[in-house]
Design an enzyme around this catalytic site. Structure first.
Site, PDB file in Angstrom:
ATOM      1  NE  ARG A 306     -10.616  -4.815 -13.633  1.00 29.75           N
ATOM      2  CZ  ARG A 306     -10.877  -6.021 -14.151  1.00 29.75           C
ATOM      3  NH1 ARG A 306     -10.142  -7.235 -14.373  1.00 29.75           N
ATOM      4  NH2 ARG A 306     -12.065  -6.109 -14.911  1.00 29.75           N
ATOM      5  CD  GLU A 335      -5.123  -4.160 -17.768  1.00 21.69           C
ATOM      6  OE1 GLU A 335      -5.961  -4.687 -18.645  1.00 21.69           O
ATOM      7  OE2 GLU A 335      -5.060  -4.896 -16.773  1.00 21.69           O
ATOM      8  CG  HIS A 354      -7.163  -8.005 -18.633  1.00 21.02           C
ATOM      9  ND1 HIS A 354      -7.436  -6.861 -18.028  1.00 21.02           N
ATOM     10  CD2 HIS A 354      -7.954  -8.888 -18.173  1.00 21.02           C
ATOM     11  CE1 HIS A 354      -8.368  -7.038 -17.379  1.00 21.02           C
ATOM     12  NE2 HIS A 354      -8.772  -8.138 -17.421  1.00 21.02           N
TER      13      HIS A 354
HETATM   14  N1  LIG Z   1      -8.193 -11.340 -15.222  1.00 22.37           N
HETATM   15  C1  LIG Z   1      -9.274 -11.281 -15.811  1.00 22.37           C
HETATM   16  O1  LIG Z   1      -9.394 -11.499 -17.060  1.00 22.37           O
HETATM   17  C2  LIG Z   1     -10.546 -11.600 -14.887  1.00 22.37           C
HETATM   18  C3  LIG Z   1     -11.467 -12.311 -15.194  1.00 22.37           C
HETATM   19  C4  LIG Z   1     -12.531 -12.270 -14.327  1.00 22.37           C
HETATM   20  C5  LIG Z   1     -12.586 -11.447 -13.211  1.00 22.37           C
HETATM   21  N2  LIG Z   1     -11.531 -10.818 -12.947  1.00 22.37           N
HETATM   22  C6  LIG Z   1     -11.508  -9.815 -11.849  1.00 22.37           C
HETATM   23  O2  LIG Z   1     -11.278 -10.569 -10.637  1.00 22.37           O
HETATM   24  C7  LIG Z   1     -12.100 -10.302  -9.403  1.00 22.37           C
HETATM   25  C8  LIG Z   1     -12.938 -11.225  -8.832  1.00 22.37           C
HETATM   26  O3  LIG Z   1     -13.857 -11.547  -9.835  1.00 22.37           O
HETATM   27  P1  LIG Z   1     -14.986 -12.222  -9.147  1.00 22.37           P
HETATM   28  O4  LIG Z   1     -15.985 -12.692 -10.109  1.00 22.37           O
HETATM   29  O5  LIG Z   1     -14.670 -13.389  -8.295  1.00 22.37           O
HETATM   30  O6  LIG Z   1     -15.891 -11.275  -8.135  1.00 22.37           O
HETATM   31  P2  LIG Z   1     -16.712 -11.674  -6.944  1.00 22.37           P
HETATM   32  O7  LIG Z   1     -17.614 -10.434  -6.699  1.00 22.37           O
HETATM   33  O8  LIG Z   1     -17.619 -12.865  -6.977  1.00 22.37           O
HETATM   34  O9  LIG Z   1     -15.725 -11.682  -5.846  1.00 22.37           O
HETATM   35  C9  LIG Z   1     -14.797 -10.559  -5.318  1.00 22.37           C
HETATM   36  C10 LIG Z   1     -14.726 -11.001  -3.721  1.00 22.37           C
HETATM   37  O10 LIG Z   1     -13.767 -10.020  -3.020  1.00 22.37           O
HETATM   38  C11 LIG Z   1     -14.275  -9.821  -2.042  1.00 22.37           C
HETATM   39  N3  LIG Z   1     -13.847  -8.645  -1.469  1.00 22.37           N
HETATM   40  C12 LIG Z   1     -14.116  -7.365  -1.436  1.00 22.37           C
HETATM   41  N4  LIG Z   1     -13.121  -6.371  -0.958  1.00 22.37           N
HETATM   42  C13 LIG Z   1     -12.353  -7.287  -0.288  1.00 22.37           C
HETATM   43  C14 LIG Z   1     -11.191  -6.696   0.438  1.00 22.37           C
HETATM   44  N5  LIG Z   1     -10.971  -5.371   0.826  1.00 22.37           N
HETATM   45  N6  LIG Z   1     -10.330  -7.724   0.991  1.00 22.37           N
HETATM   46  C15 LIG Z   1     -10.481  -8.993   0.297  1.00 22.37           C
HETATM   47  N7  LIG Z   1     -11.739  -9.358  -0.409  1.00 22.37           N
HETATM   48  C16 LIG Z   1     -12.486  -8.373  -0.627  1.00 22.37           C
HETATM   49  C17 LIG Z   1     -15.929  -9.619  -1.959  1.00 22.37           C
HETATM   50  O11 LIG Z   1     -16.336  -9.874  -0.829  1.00 22.37           O
HETATM   51  C18 LIG Z   1     -16.020 -10.720  -3.006  1.00 22.37           C
HETATM   52  O12 LIG Z   1     -16.335 -11.953  -2.311  1.00 22.37           O
HETATM   53  C19 LIG Z   1     -12.915  -8.920 -10.195  1.00 22.37           C
HETATM   54  O13 LIG Z   1     -11.891  -7.906  -9.921  1.00 22.37           O
HETATM   55  C20 LIG Z   1     -12.688  -9.258 -11.489  1.00 22.37           C
HETATM   56  O14 LIG Z   1     -12.896  -7.904 -12.291  1.00 22.37           O
HETATM   57  C21 LIG Z   1     -10.493 -10.690 -13.681  1.00 22.37           C
HETATM   58  O1  LIG Z   2     -13.685  -8.416 -15.110  1.00 24.25           O
HETATM   59  C1  LIG Z   2     -13.486  -9.237 -16.052  1.00 24.25           C
HETATM   60  O2  LIG Z   2     -14.297  -9.592 -16.402  1.00 24.25           O
HETATM   61  C2  LIG Z   2     -12.242  -9.560 -16.672  1.00 24.25           C
HETATM   62  O3  LIG Z   2     -11.257  -8.686 -16.376  1.00 24.25           O
HETATM   63  C3  LIG Z   2     -12.251  -9.580 -18.093  1.00 24.25           C
HETATM   64  O4  LIG Z   2     -11.882  -8.600 -18.781  1.00 24.25           O
HETATM   65  P1  LIG Z   2     -12.005  -8.525 -20.411  1.00 24.25           P
HETATM   66  O5  LIG Z   2     -13.655  -8.770 -20.889  1.00 24.25           O
HETATM   67  O6  LIG Z   2     -11.679  -7.395 -20.651  1.00 24.25           O
HETATM   68  O7  LIG Z   2     -11.244  -9.665 -20.908  1.00 24.25           O
END
Ligand SMILES: NC(=O)c1ccc[n+]([C@@H]2O[C@H](COP(=O)([O-])OP(=O)(O)OC[C@H]3O[C@@H](n4cnc5c(N)ncnc54)[C@H](O)[C@@H]3O)[C@@H](O)[C@H]2O)c1
Ligand SMILES: O=C(O)[C@H](O)COP(=O)(O)O
Length: 618
Positions: A306, A335, A354
């Protein structure tokens, strides 16, 4: 009527469930002779055990057989999809609901539409604010986030409005991890810059000399689903991977060959830093001037988590002073970011809009995952991915189903026994169970007792999502205790007691010797039964409505009251007498199918041996 927990009752809006109709305000009538106050008997449960600690639970799906939002309204529910969702998910939704896809809505347009919707499905681009919940006017029951991050949904407001939030947390994990790896590699080899240069007609082989990945240290910040998949892949590329995550289990990291280290160690010893933590108050701008200054000179940063975890102005400064050599960003504080953003325009920064979750496969998976969760929730099931509600595994909930019915009825009974004018402040719930504390999750029971207590005395709609919040708002202190019941552990519970403390009762016999209104129930053959009122043992199935009479035990009482009810065409479905001894104080509990007329109740009150009585709606 079978005692099957109403799925819809756990979540559905007022009027949505035909099996558990929302009660009207209680119209209980009671007659009590102050001249002959009740003398409750002592009764004390046995060995005490501490309150169960809430368990981390993973999923719930409610038992079948209940009405749902659609059937109760006689029409299909309406689902608004405000961002592009995979066709397969839309198909699932269309099988159950009217689906309106309306993309790029302004906040005003969203607020305008939302009051006509039962569910809303969003991705990261729709801000589901408190104003949206307010504009929904209580109709919106589910928000489905087709993806992981729920930072665009005001969870507190959702909970206050009793709206369930579900997400699709697994289907895009691999896509996000692959995008992270793609950005690491592209950044290291200047792929984007070289591409732009060639398209501008140049051939700059010396300008775009990159760095190798093999042997470099990668810090994975946030070792969750995406982070650990990135770690796995980076190891395959020959990188040395460390991770920082205060909540990740060390054995999971060890299994992948990753060492968990402190934040400072991670950022100060790594060549590449890849961000995979959620945006929370703790992680907001955790990468700032101070933390950039701790980094190894020339570190490279990737962010597919994020945008808000980075102070973007500080990153520009770190890029300018060379602390950070390069950055690859998929996510931004705002965004889309401003066109003139220094970060986006920086020559050492590559950006994508994104796209982490944007693969054909991930979008298909996410769409199906969220559509099934939303349909399930509209049918009264709590999805496995509920974000703001207590969740218990499906098999546990189906075992608890009759106790859920019992719990709500006990709450409803207890509150109707309160004398007008006495405010309820304290509720004590006592569970008797032969199970180990870890084997019994009582949060759903507590929520439904709370619902049973609050709904008859307020216009607030209470469900499993907002029960605790609503109780707190009303200043209701709810405590739980557990007794060890020396019996079979086959059933999850032997009994549930609801005590209302420091209140007067309109039916004095419902007050225990410790001065609390007390009712207890058990489940017998799947049917909830009332088994204790005050200190009097009774046994009456909790179906229809209930009349409680306090009397001096004597022959003919059942007949006399039965006759009065029969003459008024009120059907008795159950009758039970609990007494302190032959011809002494007794309570007669009479289950009736219909609600007796006031005149009928008056006649019961005029039976000379009856000291007090109360009519209660279940
Ligand atoms: N760019 C995209 O399109 C996209 C896609 C999928 C996920 N994401 C984002 O990626 C991130 C991770 O997703 P995920 O599915 O792995 O989530 P998840 O909940 O499986 O993993 C997140 C991890 O972060 C850890 N965490 C929490 N606070 C923390 C801190 N202060 N320092 C270090 N670690 C910490 C948690 O313990 C957890 O293990 C989320 O923000 C999600 O929204 C983005
Ligand atoms: O948190 C998520 O799942 C990702 O950031 C994906 O976001 P989007 O669905 O807007 O592509």
């Amino acid at each position: 009527m079978a005692a099957v927990a109403s799925k819809a009752a756990l979540l559905a809006p007022p009027g949505a469930s035909s099996t558990t109709p929302r009660p009207s305000l209680p119209s209980s009538v009671s007659f009590r002779s102050p001249a002959r106050p009740a003398r409750p008997l002592a009764s004390a449960p046995a060995r005490r055990r501490p309150l169960l600690a809430p368990r981390a639970v993973v999923s719930v799906s409610a038992p079948s057989g209940a009405a749902d939002v659609a059937s109760a309204a006689g029409t299909k529910p309406t689902v608004l999809v405000s961002e592009k969702l995979g066709e397969a998910g839309l198909e699932v939704l269309r099988g159950f609901a009217n689906v309106e896809c309306a993309y790029n809505l302004s906040p005003e347009e969203l607020r305008g539409k939302i009051a006509l919707c039962d569910a809303l499905i969003v991705r990261s681009g729709t801000k589901v604010t408190r104003e949206v919940f307010e504009a929904a006017k209580g109709r919106l029951k589910v928000v489905g986030r087709a993806g992981v991050g729920i930072d665009n949904v005001d969870l507190q407001a959702a909970t206050e409005f009793g709206c369930l939030v579900v997400n699709a947390p697994t289907a895009n994990t691999v896509a996000a991890a692959e995008h992270g790896i793609a950005l690491i590699a592209a950044m290291a080899r200047n792929v984007a810059q070289a591409d732009a240069s060639m398209k501008a007609g140049k051939w700059q082989r010396n300008k775009f000399v990159g760095v190798s990945l093999v042997g470099k240290t990668l810090a994975v910040m946030g070792f969750g689903k995406v982070g650990s998949e990135v770690a796995r892949r980076a190891k395959g590329l020959g990188m040395h991977v460390i991770a920082h995550d205060p909540y990740a289990p060390a054995d999971r990291a060890r299994a992948i060959g990753v060492e968990l280290v402190s934040f400072d160690e991670a950022i100060s010893t790594s060549d590449f830093i890849s961000l995979h933590m959620p945006l929370t108050p703790t992680t907001n701008k955790v990468f700032n001037d101070e933390t950039f200054a701790k980094m190894k000179k020339g570190a490279r940063i990737v962010n597919v988590a994020r945008g808000g975890v980075i102070d973007e102005d500080a990153l520009v400064r770190a890029l300018e002073n060379g602390t950070v050599a390069q950055a690859a960003l998929d996510v931004f504080t705002e965004e889309p970011p401003a066109k003139e953003s220094l970060l986006v325009q920086h020559p050492n920064v590559i950006v994508t809009p994104h796209l982490g979750a944007s693969t054909v496969e991930a979008q298909e998976g996410v769409a199906i995952e969220i559509a099934e969760a939303v349909v399930g929730a509209l049918q009264g099931e709590l999805a496995a991915t509920a974000v703001n509600a207590p969740m218990v595994p499906a098999e546990v909930l189906s075992e608890l189903a009759p106790y859920v019915v019992l719990a709500e009825k006990l709450g409803r009974l207890a509150v109707q026994l309160v004398a007008g004018g006495s405010g309820i402040k304290g509720v004590k719930i006592v569970y008797a169970s032969a199970r180990d504390p870890d084997d019994l999750d009582t949060r759903i029971l507590r929520a439904t007792i709370t619902k049973g207590i609050i709904e008859p005395i307020s216009s607030v709609f209470v469900n499993i999502v907002n029960a605790d919040y609503t109780a707190k708002q009303r200043g209701l202190r709810i405590s739980e205790e557990r007794y060890f019941h020396d019996g079979s552990a086959d059933a999850p519970l032997d009994s549930i007691q609801v005590h209302l403390t420091n209140v007067e009762s309109k039916f004095a016999s419902a007050t225990s010797d410790s001065g609390e209104i007390r009712v207890e129930g058990k489940v017998k053959d799947g049917i909830p039964h009332l088994t204790l009122v005050g200190s009097f043992s009774v046994d009456v199935s909790l179906e229809g409505n209930l009349i409680l009479c306090k009397q001096i035990d004597q022959p003919g009482m059942i007949g006399r009251v039965g006759n009065i009810l029969g003459e008024s065409n009120v059907n008795v479905n159950f009758m039970s007498v609990g007494r302190t001894g032959p011809r002494k104080q007794a309570i007669m509990a009479i289950g009736v199918d219909e609600e007796p007329e006031k005149e009928t109740l008056k006649k019961i009150g005029e039976v000379s041996a009856i000291e007090e009585f109360v009519f209660l709606k279940l």
